[in-house]
Design an enzyme around this catalytic site. Structure first.
Site, PDB file in Angstrom:
ATOM      1  N   HIS A   1       5.492 -64.633   0.303  1.00 40.68           N
ATOM      2  CA  HIS A   1       6.100 -64.684  -1.028  1.00 40.68           C
ATOM      3  C   HIS A   1       7.490 -65.301  -0.989  1.00 40.68           C
ATOM      4  CE1 HIS A   1       7.384 -60.597   0.431  1.00 40.68           C
ATOM      5  NE2 HIS A   1       8.541 -60.940  -0.111  1.00 40.68           N
TER       6      HIS A   1
ATOM      7  N   HIS B   1      15.160 -64.571  -0.912  1.00 43.58           N
ATOM      8  CA  HIS B   1      14.599 -64.708   0.436  1.00 43.58           C
ATOM      9  C   HIS B   1      13.185 -65.263   0.364  1.00 43.58           C
ATOM     10  CE1 HIS B   1      13.164 -60.512  -0.564  1.00 43.58           C
ATOM     11  NE2 HIS B   1      12.080 -60.898   0.068  1.00 43.58           N
TER      12      HIS B   1
ATOM     13  N   GLU C   1      12.333 -62.931   5.539  1.00 44.16           N
ATOM     14  CA  GLU C   1      11.624 -61.669   5.751  1.00 44.16           C
ATOM     15  C   GLU C   1      10.354 -61.996   6.540  1.00 44.16           C
ATOM     16  OE1 GLU C   1      10.162 -59.920   2.093  1.00 44.16           O
ATOM     17  OE2 GLU C   1       9.679 -58.010   3.055  1.00 44.16           O
TER      18      GLU C   1
HETATM   19 CO    CO Z   1      10.245 -59.740   0.037  1.00 46.35          CO
END
Ligand code: CO
Length: 136
Positions: free
Chosen positions: A7, A79, A130
């Site tokens: 994502h 992020h 991440e």
């Molecule tokens: Co995230």
């Protein structure tokens, strides 16, 4: 080591407004908000055919995204999340390579119930990364 893009997270000052924008003008399939107390954010996922968008807004006075929101009052890309097969292998490789893992270098449980870590933006061209363990 990294696999699919899981994502892209966009920090937003007002979650309801952002959800309406994605559901309305952009015609996206918007999920339900979820409070992640341990991460200090409320998240909503938007499913796209090839990835997801994670809308995040600050939760609580110590939210780690408050300083980002101060610098980016209208919101912005916060992020990106890549999938890895093993978070513990990722941690040992990154530690050996000298990359900085945020927090105590131990994985936390992320929005999908999987272990996640965050890598310092200074090591990766100004992008907060991440990593999420996704079993294939
Ligand atoms: Co995230």
């Amino acid at each position: 080591m990294i696999g699919a893009l899981n994502h892209i997270a966009i920090a937003v000052p007002n979650l309801d407004e952002a959800m309406e924008k994605y559901a309305g003008p952009l015609g996206a399939k918007v999920g339900k908000p979820k409070d992640l107390i341990e991460h200090g954010v409320t998240v909503v996922f938007i499913d796209l055919p090839n990835t997801k968008i994670e809308l995040i807004s600050p939760l609580g006075k110590n939210s780690p995204i408050l300083s980002f929101m101060k610098k980016n009052p209208a919101g912005g890309i916060h992020h990106i999340c890549y999938e890895v097969e093993s978070i513990s292998n990722a941690i040992s490789k990154l530690t050996k390579d000298g990359a900085m893992i945020l927090g105590d270098s131990k994985p936390k449980i992320g929005a999908h119930g999987n272990p996640v870590i965050f890598l310092h933006p200074k090591d990766f061209n100004g992008t907060l990364i991440e990593l999420e363990e996704v079993k294939s």
